[in-house]
Scaffold this motif. Structure first.
Motif, PDB file in Angstrom:
ATOM      1  N   UNK A  16     -69.455 135.939  21.621  1.00 28.94           N
ATOM      2  CA  UNK A  16     -69.188 137.330  21.169  1.00 28.94           C
ATOM      3  C   UNK A  16     -69.875 137.775  19.679  1.00 28.94           C
ATOM      4  N   UNK A  17     -70.466 138.853  19.771  1.00 32.38           N
ATOM      5  CA  UNK A  17     -70.891 139.531  18.518  1.00 32.38           C
ATOM      6  C   UNK A  17     -69.697 140.458  17.937  1.00 32.38           C
ATOM      7  N   UNK A  18     -69.567 140.008  16.559  1.00 31.95           N
ATOM      8  CA  UNK A  18     -68.471 140.875  15.793  1.00 31.95           C
ATOM      9  C   UNK A  18     -69.055 141.971  14.870  1.00 31.95           C
ATOM     10  N   UNK A  19     -68.895 143.265  15.110  1.00 29.25           N
ATOM     11  CA  UNK A  19     -69.306 144.290  14.132  1.00 29.25           C
ATOM     12  C   UNK A  19     -68.360 144.576  13.159  1.00 29.25           C
ATOM     13  N   UNK A  20     -68.564 144.310  11.728  1.00 27.97           N
ATOM     14  CA  UNK A  20     -67.516 144.508  10.860  1.00 27.97           C
ATOM     15  C   UNK A  20     -67.303 146.061  10.409  1.00 27.97           C
ATOM     16  N   UNK A  21     -66.381 146.437   9.794  1.00 28.37           N
ATOM     17  CA  UNK A  21     -66.139 147.896   9.414  1.00 28.37           C
ATOM     18  C   UNK A  21     -66.586 148.369   8.328  1.00 28.37           C
ATOM     19  N   UNK A  22     -66.207 149.443   7.674  1.00 26.84           N
ATOM     20  CA  UNK A  22     -66.488 150.091   6.371  1.00 26.84           C
ATOM     21  C   UNK A  22     -66.131 149.327   5.187  1.00 26.84           C
ATOM     22  N   UNK A  23     -67.108 149.109   4.276  1.00 26.24           N
ATOM     23  CA  UNK A  23     -66.953 148.230   3.106  1.00 26.24           C
ATOM     24  C   UNK A  23     -66.584 146.813   3.722  1.00 26.24           C
ATOM     25  N   UNK A  24     -67.020 146.268   4.571  1.00 27.14           N
ATOM     26  CA  UNK A  24     -66.578 144.750   5.117  1.00 27.14           C
ATOM     27  C   UNK A  24     -67.954 144.045   5.198  1.00 27.14           C
ATOM     28  N   UNK A  25     -67.964 142.942   5.593  1.00 29.91           N
ATOM     29  CA  UNK A  25     -68.869 141.971   5.789  1.00 29.91           C
ATOM     30  C   UNK A  25     -68.826 141.006   6.904  1.00 29.91           C
ATOM     31  N   UNK A  26     -69.617 139.904   6.813  1.00 32.97           N
ATOM     32  CA  UNK A  26     -69.493 138.888   7.876  1.00 32.97           C
ATOM     33  C   UNK A  26     -68.411 137.992   7.842  1.00 32.97           C
TER      34      UNK A  26
END
Length: 376
Positions: free
Chosen positions: A98-108
């Motif tokens: 699974x590849x996870x896409x972070x949200x606004x003002x987020x990171x890995x």
């Protein structure tokens, strides 16, 4: 005195009539000086505007004045670097990747499935990888970033990490919004996808104007203006979100006012974020991370998500959309409309739940099992 007889005028009187009057202290400035002052004022305004509207250059990771590189990165075809972090079982033995896409003002660091039960991760054989989107964390900025380029970044990340021909995709909030371009441009690479509390662009062409207006005006006033600027005047986005005269994005300012009561219950159970979690997302500059995110997410899209076709016509995978019914960031009415227009999406609405419902106890496990189609 008789008519026709000339009147005698003294020399002193004649001089007084012909002498020019001296200017008083209230007289206007000479035209030449006024033009010079006007030009100086205009040049000063241009200098101020240029400085105010022009974002500062980013502090590139690994450069002499930039932040250090602390995580593994891949080098993309165009020379940029993408930083990532792996979790779960080794990818060589994993059943689900699974590849996870972070949200606004987020990171890995903000990988939703880090909250999943370790026993469940081991039992199912789940490998996840989260990455810093361009300009965030330790991934290089991408001034030419588009919706399509992000989808291709994800595809290249999967290829360089050797995740196989297909992988799962999960995005939270703004990350959920960016699942749409992956469904558009790389559907053949997806084994399944989930959008969790995904942000909605109110200017998608197929959205009815009455619905768009209704959900738009339910938002906080500062966010209405911030999104309006990002959509109609993207070149003003940096200035608008850094000036002090008008209220800018409440999300960027990390205001707690937008969180619903269910969200506050979730937040109270959280441990305070570490210093790294607070500073990493914006460390290369707010323009290439937050502001460009607003311009891309709420700008003019090159496709309409409401016209997408089912990427899994033979039921070889599925797309899920999760929403809380008390989400103050993303009005639930928009998601209900999306689910109605795209019946191939499996819609899940959680009652008495806010924007952060996915972080509540047990929810992450449920979302994970639903994504990979594992029954209880």
């Amino acid at each position: 005195m008789a008519a026709g007889v000339p009147r005698k005028i003294s020399a002193a009187s004649a001089r007084s009539h012909t002498r020019k009057s001296k200017p008083t202290s209230s007289s206007v400035l000479p035209k030449g000086i006024f033009k010079k002052l006007l030009l100086i004022f205009f040049m000063g305004f241009l200098a101020w505007a240029f400085k105010a509207f022009r974002p500062p250059p980013p502090k590139i990771c690994g450069s002499p004045n930039g932040p250090p590189i602390t995580s593994p990165r891949i080098k993309l075809r165009d020379g940029r670097h993408l930083s990532y972090m792996e979790h779960g079982v080794p990818k060589e033995t994993a059943k689900y990747k699974i590849i996870v896409i972070h949200g606004f003002d987020g990171c890995k660091l903000h990988n939703l499935f880090n909250r999943a039960s370790p026993a469940l991760i081991e039992e199912l054989g789940v490998y996840t990888v989260s990455f810093d989107r361009p300009g965030y964390g330790e991934s290089d900025p991408h001034p030419e970033r588009t919706l399509k380029s992000l989808a291709l970044d994800i595809e290249e990340l999967a290829d360089q990490l050797q995740l196989g021909s297909k992988f799962y995709l999960a995005g939270l909030s703004m990350g959920g919004n960016l699942v749409w371009p992956c469904l558009k441009y790389i559907p053949h690479r997806l084994a399944g996808a989930t959008l969790i509390s995904p942000v909605v662009n109110h200017w998608w062409p197929s959205f009815p104007s009455n619905l768009s207006n209704e959900v738009y005006y339910e938002m906080f006033k500062p966010d209405q203006w911030s999104l309006r600027v990002a959509h109609h005047l993207p070149w003003l986005t940096y200035w608008w979100n850094t000036q002090k005269w008008f209220p800018s994005s409440s999300v960027a300012s990390q205001s707690l006012d937008m969180f619903s009561p269910p969200d506050m219950e979730v937040l109270l159970k959280f441990t305070p974020p570490t210093e790294q979690e607070k500073t990493l997302p914006r460390q290369q500059g707010e323009y290439e991370s937050l502001h460009r995110d607003l311009m891309i997410g709420f700008g003019k899209w090159e496709f309409d998500p409401m016209e997408l076709e089912n990427p899994f016509p033979n039921n070889e995978g599925s797309v899920h959309l999760w929403m809380g019914d008390d989400d103050r960031f993303v009005p639930v009415k928009s998601q209900r409309y999306i689910a109605k227009q795209l019946p191939w999406i499996k819609y899940h609405e959680v009652t008495r739940a806010g924007h952060l419902f996915s972080l509540a106890d047990g929810m992450t496990d449920t979302i994970l099992k639903t994504l990979v189609n594992v029954k209880d």
